[in-house]
Design a protein around this motif. Structure first.
Motif, PDB file in Angstrom:
ATOM      1  N   ARG A   1       0.793  -1.225   0.000  1.00  0.00           N
ATOM      2  CA  ARG A   1       0.000   0.000   0.000  1.00  0.00           C
ATOM      3  C   ARG A   1       0.830   1.282   0.000  1.00  0.00           C
ATOM      4  O   ARG A   1       0.407   2.286  -0.569  1.00  0.00           O
ATOM      5  N   ILE A   2       1.986   1.256   0.645  1.00  0.00           N
ATOM      6  CA  ILE A   2       2.694   2.519   0.858  1.00  0.00           C
ATOM      7  C   ILE A   2       3.374   3.021  -0.409  1.00  0.00           C
ATOM      8  O   ILE A   2       3.793   2.256  -1.273  1.00  0.00           O
ATOM      9  N   LEU A   3       3.465   4.338  -0.473  1.00  0.00           N
ATOM     10  CA  LEU A   3       4.179   5.051  -1.527  1.00  0.00           C
ATOM     11  C   LEU A   3       5.519   5.521  -0.955  1.00  0.00           C
ATOM     12  O   LEU A   3       5.740   5.454   0.256  1.00  0.00           O
ATOM     13  N   PRO A   4       6.422   6.020  -1.799  1.00  0.00           N
ATOM     14  CA  PRO A   4       7.709   6.497  -1.275  1.00  0.00           C
ATOM     15  C   PRO A   4       7.519   7.603  -0.228  1.00  0.00           C
ATOM     16  O   PRO A   4       6.563   8.380  -0.302  1.00  0.00           O
ATOM     17  N   PRO A   5       8.418   7.671   0.751  1.00  0.00           N
ATOM     18  CA  PRO A   5       8.329   8.716   1.775  1.00  0.00           C
ATOM     19  C   PRO A   5       8.386  10.109   1.160  1.00  0.00           C
ATOM     20  O   PRO A   5       8.923  10.297   0.061  1.00  0.00           O
ATOM     21  N   ILE A   6       7.826  11.072   1.886  1.00  0.00           N
ATOM     22  CA  ILE A   6       7.766  12.447   1.377  1.00  0.00           C
ATOM     23  C   ILE A   6       8.628  13.378   2.220  1.00  0.00           C
ATOM     24  O   ILE A   6       8.967  13.078   3.368  1.00  0.00           O
ATOM     25  N   ALA A   7       8.959  14.522   1.641  1.00  0.00           N
ATOM     26  CA  ALA A   7       9.708  15.552   2.362  1.00  0.00           C
ATOM     27  C   ALA A   7       8.869  16.075   3.521  1.00  0.00           C
ATOM     28  O   ALA A   7       7.643  16.172   3.437  1.00  0.00           O
ATOM     29  N   HIS A   8       9.531  16.404   4.600  1.00  0.00           N
ATOM     30  CA  HIS A   8       8.860  16.871   5.814  1.00  0.00           C
ATOM     31  C   HIS A   8       8.519  18.353   5.705  1.00  0.00           C
ATOM     32  O   HIS A   8       9.358  19.158   5.309  1.00  0.00           O
ATOM     33  N   GLU A   9       7.269  18.710   6.062  1.00  0.00           N
ATOM     34  CA  GLU A   9       6.846  20.109   6.091  1.00  0.00           C
ATOM     35  C   GLU A   9       6.641  20.536   7.552  1.00  0.00           C
ATOM     36  O   GLU A   9       5.724  20.063   8.221  1.00  0.00           O
ATOM     37  N   ARG A  10       7.484  21.414   8.033  1.00  0.00           N
ATOM     38  CA  ARG A  10       7.377  21.897   9.414  1.00  0.00           C
ATOM     39  C   ARG A  10       6.123  22.740   9.603  1.00  0.00           C
ATOM     40  O   ARG A  10       5.745  23.527   8.726  1.00  0.00           O
ATOM     41  N   THR A  11       5.522  22.626  10.770  1.00  0.00           N
ATOM     42  CA  THR A  11       4.377  23.482  11.086  1.00  0.00           C
ATOM     43  C   THR A  11       4.793  24.939  11.195  1.00  0.00           C
ATOM     44  O   THR A  11       3.992  25.841  10.954  1.00  0.00           O
ATOM     45  N   SER A  12       6.054  25.184  11.538  1.00  0.00           N
ATOM     46  CA  SER A  12       6.542  26.565  11.623  1.00  0.00           C
ATOM     47  C   SER A  12       6.617  27.215  10.251  1.00  0.00           C
ATOM     48  O   SER A  12       6.612  28.441  10.127  1.00  0.00           O
ATOM     49  N   ALA A  13       6.649  26.402   9.192  1.00  0.00           N
ATOM     50  CA  ALA A  13       6.655  26.920   7.827  1.00  0.00           C
ATOM     51  C   ALA A  13       5.252  26.977   7.241  1.00  0.00           C
ATOM     52  O   ALA A  13       4.896  27.920   6.529  1.00  0.00           O
ATOM     53  N   THR A  14       4.426  25.960   7.539  1.00  0.00           N
ATOM     54  CA  THR A  14       3.087  25.900   6.944  1.00  0.00           C
ATOM     55  C   THR A  14       2.057  26.715   7.708  1.00  0.00           C
ATOM     56  O   THR A  14       1.080  27.195   7.130  1.00  0.00           O
ATOM     57  N   GLY A  15       2.253  26.842   9.013  1.00  0.00           N
ATOM     58  CA  GLY A  15       1.252  27.513   9.844  1.00  0.00           C
ATOM     59  C   GLY A  15       0.083  26.633  10.217  1.00  0.00           C
ATOM     60  O   GLY A  15      -0.853  27.076  10.881  1.00  0.00           O
ATOM     61  N   VAL A  16       0.114  25.356   9.809  1.00  0.00           N
ATOM     62  CA  VAL A  16      -0.956  24.419  10.153  1.00  0.00           C
ATOM     63  C   VAL A  16      -0.570  23.739  11.459  1.00  0.00           C
ATOM     64  O   VAL A  16       0.394  22.968  11.501  1.00  0.00           O
ATOM     65  N   LYS A  17      -1.305  24.025  12.525  1.00  0.00           N
ATOM     66  CA  LYS A  17      -0.925  23.564  13.858  1.00  0.00           C
ATOM     67  C   LYS A  17      -1.734  22.344  14.301  1.00  0.00           C
ATOM     68  O   LYS A  17      -2.749  21.996  13.715  1.00  0.00           O
ATOM     69  N   HIS A  18      -1.270  21.740  15.369  1.00  0.00           N
ATOM     70  CA  HIS A  18      -1.923  20.556  15.942  1.00  0.00           C
ATOM     71  C   HIS A  18      -3.028  20.971  16.914  1.00  0.00           C
ATOM     72  O   HIS A  18      -2.929  20.797  18.128  1.00  0.00           O
ATOM     73  N   THR A  19      -4.084  21.541  16.357  1.00  0.00           N
ATOM     74  CA  THR A  19      -5.254  21.952  17.127  1.00  0.00           C
ATOM     75  C   THR A  19      -6.249  20.792  17.181  1.00  0.00           C
ATOM     76  O   THR A  19      -6.004  19.716  16.614  1.00  0.00           O
ATOM     77  N   ILE A  20      -7.387  20.994  17.856  1.00  0.00           N
ATOM     78  CA  ILE A  20      -8.426  19.952  17.903  1.00  0.00           C
ATOM     79  C   ILE A  20      -8.852  19.588  16.481  1.00  0.00           C
ATOM     80  O   ILE A  20      -9.148  20.462  15.664  1.00  0.00           O
ATOM     81  N   GLY A  21      -8.859  18.302  16.179  1.00  0.00           N
ATOM     82  CA  GLY A  21      -9.295  17.842  14.869  1.00  0.00           C
ATOM     83  C   GLY A  21      -8.238  17.893  13.788  1.00  0.00           C
ATOM     84  O   GLY A  21      -8.514  17.511  12.642  1.00  0.00           O
ATOM     85  N   ALA A  22      -7.023  18.353  14.106  1.00  0.00           N
ATOM     86  CA  ALA A  22      -5.975  18.402  13.083  1.00  0.00           C
ATOM     87  C   ALA A  22      -5.580  16.996  12.654  1.00  0.00           C
ATOM     88  O   ALA A  22      -5.553  16.070  13.459  1.00  0.00           O
ATOM     89  N   ILE A  23      -5.275  16.847  11.367  1.00  0.00           N
ATOM     90  CA  ILE A  23      -4.745  15.584  10.857  1.00  0.00           C
ATOM     91  C   ILE A  23      -3.264  15.788  10.602  1.00  0.00           C
ATOM     92  O   ILE A  23      -2.841  16.841  10.111  1.00  0.00           O
ATOM     93  N   SER A  24      -2.456  14.796  10.962  1.00  0.00           N
ATOM     94  CA  SER A  24      -1.004  14.924  10.930  1.00  0.00           C
ATOM     95  C   SER A  24      -0.391  13.602  10.501  1.00  0.00           C
ATOM     96  O   SER A  24      -0.937  12.532  10.784  1.00  0.00           O
ATOM     97  N   MET A  25       0.750  13.664   9.837  1.00  0.00           N
ATOM     98  CA  MET A  25       1.405  12.446   9.383  1.00  0.00           C
ATOM     99  C   MET A  25       2.192  11.780  10.503  1.00  0.00           C
ATOM    100  O   MET A  25       2.895  12.443  11.274  1.00  0.00           O
ATOM    101  N   ALA A  26       2.058  10.459  10.598  1.00  0.00           N
ATOM    102  CA  ALA A  26       2.917   9.677  11.478  1.00  0.00           C
ATOM    103  C   ALA A  26       4.250   9.460  10.752  1.00  0.00           C
ATOM    104  O   ALA A  26       4.302   9.449   9.524  1.00  0.00           O
ATOM    105  N   ARG A  27       5.314   9.295  11.527  1.00  0.00           N
ATOM    106  CA  ARG A  27       6.636   9.095  10.921  1.00  0.00           C
ATOM    107  C   ARG A  27       7.596   8.521  11.952  1.00  0.00           C
ATOM    108  O   ARG A  27       7.315   8.489  13.143  1.00  0.00           O
ATOM    109  N   TYR A  28       8.759   8.098  11.458  1.00  0.00           N
ATOM    110  CA  TYR A  28       9.891   7.802  12.325  1.00  0.00           C
ATOM    111  C   TYR A  28      10.781   9.047  12.318  1.00  0.00           C
ATOM    112  O   TYR A  28      10.549   9.985  13.048  1.00  0.00           O
ATOM    113  N   GLU A  29      11.775   9.083  11.450  1.00  0.00           N
ATOM    114  CA  GLU A  29      12.606  10.283  11.312  1.00  0.00           C
ATOM    115  C   GLU A  29      11.915  11.270  10.367  1.00  0.00           C
ATOM    116  O   GLU A  29      11.074  10.870   9.548  1.00  0.00           O
ATOM    117  N   PRO A  30      12.253  12.559  10.443  1.00  0.00           N
ATOM    118  CA  PRO A  30      11.700  13.520   9.477  1.00  0.00           C
ATOM    119  C   PRO A  30      12.006  13.077   8.044  1.00  0.00           C
ATOM    120  O   PRO A  30      13.130  12.676   7.740  1.00  0.00           O
TER     121      PRO A  30
END
Length: 203
Positions: free
Chosen positions: A90-119
């Motif tokens: 099922r998995i596709l190749p890993p993607i580049a990491h996007e910091r929340t400090s760059a995107t402005g999308v924060k971990h608020t109630i209901g936020a969806i976020s990627m699980a990972r090991y290393e960035p």
């Protein structure tokens, strides 16, 4: 009066994108109900595009929500996790990491976020916040890479937080899971029947 007119005219001529960021709605149909999520395709383009590819290629169909991380015994506090569980089919190749400090999308109630090991290792597993988890946001001043990079939030639930809570409150198996995740695994994982763009789901 002239000042007010000039301001009103300027606002009328300002592109809508200056006020609202582009999003794409998807719906996760689970055996507990539907969860509608607005993906931040403009602010977090790499991460949102990756998730949309999993949706469009139906790679999330038949996967499950398998984890409920509970930080409090007295009230909801934590997140739920689901996705491909690194299934090589099922998995596709890993993607580049996007910091929340760059995107402005924060971990608020209901936020969806990627699980990972290393960035830079995120593939097809993701979490939905039951409560704000600002410790998952990037902290550029931190000396610890995990906290400095944070996790990549890329959207938020717009409908179906009751379903998220139902999954969060599902019975856990105290023997399942490894390491610090032991005891966080849902005894009967909640099936993701399908994942679709909203317009496709309504046709």
């Amino acid at each position: 009066m002239l000042h007010r007119f000039v301001m009103a005219t300027a606002l009328a001529l300002t592109p809508v994108s200056a006020f609202a960021q582009a999003t794409t709605d998807i719906v996760l149909t689970t055996d507990q109900g539907d969860i509608v999520i607005a993906l931040e395709t403009e602010r977090a383009p790499i991460t949102a595009a990756n998730f949309l590819r999993y949706v469009d290629e139906k790679r999330l169909d038949g996967t499950v929500f398998y984890r409920s991380m509970r930080l409090s015994k007295d009230e909801p506090d934590g997140l739920i996790q689901g996705g491909t569980q690194f299934d090589p089919e099922r998995i596709l190749p890993p993607i580049a990491h996007e910091r929340t400090s760059a995107t402005g999308v924060k971990h608020t109630i209901g936020a969806i976020s990627m699980a990972r090991y290393e960035p830079g290792t995120a593939t097809g597993d993701f979490s939905i916040m039951v409560t704000p988890q600002h410790g998952l946001d990037a902290d550029p001043a931190s000396e610890d890479e995990t906290f400095r990079e944070g996790y990549a939030a890329f959207g938020h639930v717009t409908q179906g937080m009751d379903v998220v809570l139902a999954i969060y409150n599902a019975p856990l198996d105290p023997e399942k899971g490894q390491g610090w995740m032991k005891g966080q695994m849902i005894a009967q994982p909640v099936k993701i029947i399908s994942a679709r763009r909203v317009e496709a789901a309504t046709q």
